[in-house]
Scaffold this motif. Sequence first.
Motif, mmCIF file in Angstrom:
data_model
loop_
_atom_site.group_PDB
_atom_site.id
_atom_site.type_symbol
_atom_site.label_atom_id
_atom_site.label_comp_id
_atom_site.label_asym_id
_atom_site.label_seq_id
_atom_site.Cartn_x
_atom_site.Cartn_y
_atom_site.Cartn_z
ATOM 1 N N GLU A 39 121.465 -91.111 111.948
ATOM 2 C CA GLU A 39 120.235 -91.642 111.336
ATOM 3 C C GLU A 39 119.024 -90.823 111.770
ATOM 4 O O GLU A 39 118.185 -90.444 110.951
ATOM 5 C CB GLU A 39 120.041 -93.107 111.745
ATOM 6 C CG GLU A 39 118.779 -93.737 111.146
ATOM 7 C CD GLU A 39 118.515 -95.142 111.656
ATOM 8 O OE1 GLU A 39 117.524 -95.735 111.221
ATOM 9 O OE2 GLU A 39 119.287 -95.631 112.502
ATOM 10 N N ASP A 40 118.951 -90.551 113.076
ATOM 11 C CA ASP A 40 117.834 -89.776 113.617
ATOM 12 C C ASP A 40 117.804 -88.369 113.011
ATOM 13 O O ASP A 40 116.744 -87.862 112.639
ATOM 14 C CB ASP A 40 117.960 -89.690 115.140
ATOM 15 C CG ASP A 40 116.754 -89.031 115.781
ATOM 16 O OD1 ASP A 40 115.641 -89.561 115.637
ATOM 17 O OD2 ASP A 40 116.928 -87.978 116.422
ATOM 18 N N LYS A 41 118.977 -87.773 112.875
ATOM 19 C CA LYS A 41 119.089 -86.433 112.305
ATOM 20 C C LYS A 41 118.632 -86.408 110.848
ATOM 21 O O LYS A 41 117.880 -85.515 110.429
ATOM 22 C CB LYS A 41 120.538 -85.951 112.415
ATOM 23 C CG LYS A 41 120.753 -84.503 111.990
ATOM 24 C CD LYS A 41 122.219 -84.117 112.132
ATOM 25 C CE LYS A 41 122.465 -82.703 111.623
ATOM 26 N NZ LYS A 41 123.903 -82.330 111.715
ATOM 27 N N LEU A 93 116.669 -88.569 109.290
ATOM 28 C CA LEU A 93 115.238 -88.854 109.204
ATOM 29 C C LEU A 93 114.408 -87.621 109.550
ATOM 30 O O LEU A 93 113.409 -87.331 108.875
ATOM 31 C CB LEU A 93 114.863 -90.005 110.131
ATOM 32 C CG LEU A 93 115.020 -91.408 109.557
ATOM 33 C CD1 LEU A 93 114.797 -92.464 110.635
ATOM 34 C CD2 LEU A 93 114.057 -91.640 108.392
ATOM 35 N N LYS A 94 114.804 -86.904 110.598
ATOM 36 C CA LYS A 94 114.071 -85.696 111.000
ATOM 37 C C LYS A 94 114.113 -84.658 109.882
ATOM 38 O O LYS A 94 113.115 -83.975 109.615
ATOM 39 C CB LYS A 94 114.679 -85.096 112.283
ATOM 40 C CG LYS A 94 114.610 -85.981 113.513
ATOM 41 C CD LYS A 94 113.194 -86.295 113.933
ATOM 42 C CE LYS A 94 113.193 -87.143 115.197
ATOM 43 N NZ LYS A 94 111.882 -87.791 115.443
ATOM 44 N N VAL A 143 111.708 -85.858 107.134
ATOM 45 C CA VAL A 143 110.319 -85.675 107.568
ATOM 46 C C VAL A 143 109.921 -84.202 107.473
ATOM 47 O O VAL A 143 108.867 -83.866 106.899
ATOM 48 C CB VAL A 143 110.115 -86.194 109.016
ATOM 49 C CG1 VAL A 143 108.783 -85.708 109.585
ATOM 50 C CG2 VAL A 143 110.160 -87.715 109.043
ATOM 51 N N ALA A 186 108.728 -91.885 105.243
ATOM 52 C CA ALA A 186 109.598 -91.198 106.213
ATOM 53 C C ALA A 186 109.045 -91.344 107.625
ATOM 54 O O ALA A 186 109.788 -91.623 108.568
ATOM 55 C CB ALA A 186 109.740 -89.727 105.841
ATOM 56 N N TYR A 187 107.740 -91.151 107.774
ATOM 57 C CA TYR A 187 107.104 -91.342 109.079
ATOM 58 C C TYR A 187 107.307 -92.783 109.563
ATOM 59 O O TYR A 187 107.596 -93.023 110.734
ATOM 60 C CB TYR A 187 105.605 -91.060 108.994
ATOM 61 C CG TYR A 187 105.219 -89.600 109.070
ATOM 62 C CD1 TYR A 187 105.854 -88.722 109.947
ATOM 63 C CD2 TYR A 187 104.181 -89.101 108.276
ATOM 64 C CE1 TYR A 187 105.478 -87.389 110.020
ATOM 65 C CE2 TYR A 187 103.797 -87.769 108.353
ATOM 66 C CZ TYR A 187 104.447 -86.913 109.222
ATOM 67 O OH TYR A 187 104.068 -85.595 109.297
ATOM 68 N N ASP A 220 110.724 -93.413 110.760
ATOM 69 C CA ASP A 220 110.931 -92.693 112.013
ATOM 70 C C ASP A 220 110.063 -93.262 113.155
ATOM 71 O O ASP A 220 109.978 -92.669 114.224
ATOM 72 C CB ASP A 220 110.604 -91.209 111.812
ATOM 73 C CG ASP A 220 111.225 -90.324 112.871
ATOM 74 O OD1 ASP A 220 112.319 -90.662 113.377
ATOM 75 O OD2 ASP A 220 110.620 -89.289 113.213
ATOM 76 N N HIS A 221 109.413 -94.392 112.875
ATOM 77 C CA HIS A 221 108.556 -95.092 113.848
ATOM 78 C C HIS A 221 107.334 -94.275 114.282
ATOM 79 O O HIS A 221 106.754 -94.540 115.326
ATOM 80 C CB HIS A 221 109.361 -95.507 115.095
ATOM 81 C CG HIS A 221 110.597 -96.292 114.776
ATOM 82 N ND1 HIS A 221 110.550 -97.566 114.245
ATOM 83 C CD2 HIS A 221 111.910 -95.965 114.877
ATOM 84 C CE1 HIS A 221 111.781 -98.000 114.047
ATOM 85 N NE2 HIS A 221 112.623 -97.052 114.405
ATOM 86 N N ASN A 222 106.959 -93.310 113.463
ATOM 87 C CA ASN A 222 105.747 -92.530 113.715
ATOM 88 C C ASN A 222 104.608 -93.183 112.936
ATOM 89 O O ASN A 222 104.175 -92.688 111.894
ATOM 90 C CB ASN A 222 105.947 -91.071 113.284
ATOM 91 C CG ASN A 222 104.788 -90.172 113.677
ATOM 92 O OD1 ASN A 222 103.719 -90.645 114.072
ATOM 93 N ND2 ASN A 222 104.974 -88.870 113.558
ATOM 94 N N SER A 272 102.061 -92.117 109.776
ATOM 95 C CA SER A 272 102.263 -92.901 108.554
ATOM 96 C C SER A 272 100.949 -93.510 108.081
ATOM 97 O O SER A 272 100.646 -93.533 106.882
ATOM 98 C CB SER A 272 103.298 -94.009 108.809
ATOM 99 O OG SER A 272 103.576 -94.708 107.625
#
Length: 213
Positions: free
Chosen positions: A89-91, A93-94, A97, A120-121, A124-126, A130
């Motif tokens: 998931e992390d991969k 999303l990165k 982004v 997307a941000y 990704d909890h950014n 966002s």
Amino acid sequence: MRKINIILILIMLLVLGVFNSSAISKSKYQSEWQKLIKTNKELIQKEKKNKIKNIKAHFRLGVAYANLGKIDLSKKEFDLLDKLDDKKEDKELKKIVKYYEKQLNKNPNDHLILNYLGFAYYADHNYKSSLKIFKKIVNKDPKNIWSHNYLATVYGKLEKYDKAKKVLEKSMEIKDDDYTHFLLGAVYYKQGSIFKALYHVGKSGSVGTKLLD
């Protein structure tokens, strides 16, 4: 005769008022989002036959649904990311982004890219990044209540509840919507205004159930 004419005019004004309030609550990019839904659904179906899961296409589909207020369908697409294991998931999303950051550098005013990157941000909890994006989205699409609602959601994640409330009140001026009531209820709850929270959650109907399902 004059009284009848006045009544007819009043009826016409009321009818026009109803239709106008409905129309201005929608994204001015409505037709583009509808085309994107069709395109991405076709792409997903085509690749599904080859046993390929196109995460980016599901993501784009989720964003398109979100902009049209189809929250349950949008949630279904975004939930696919949650079903991946944490590393994958992390991969993914990165990758999403980085891709849309590059796209935005080339086309800084493209409303579609802004939306993709803003969501997307958020995924990704950014939330700070966002927030910057959703402010731009609201400026570009000011009559779309969904842009306001998502901006308020980001403010909520950053615990800026007063700002979230102002944005949601603006959204309610454009159109009285169940989803906006639900978000207002959540904001009032966070601020400790329990009765106002209960009022707005009550006005949201079945929205809360769908979101929490």
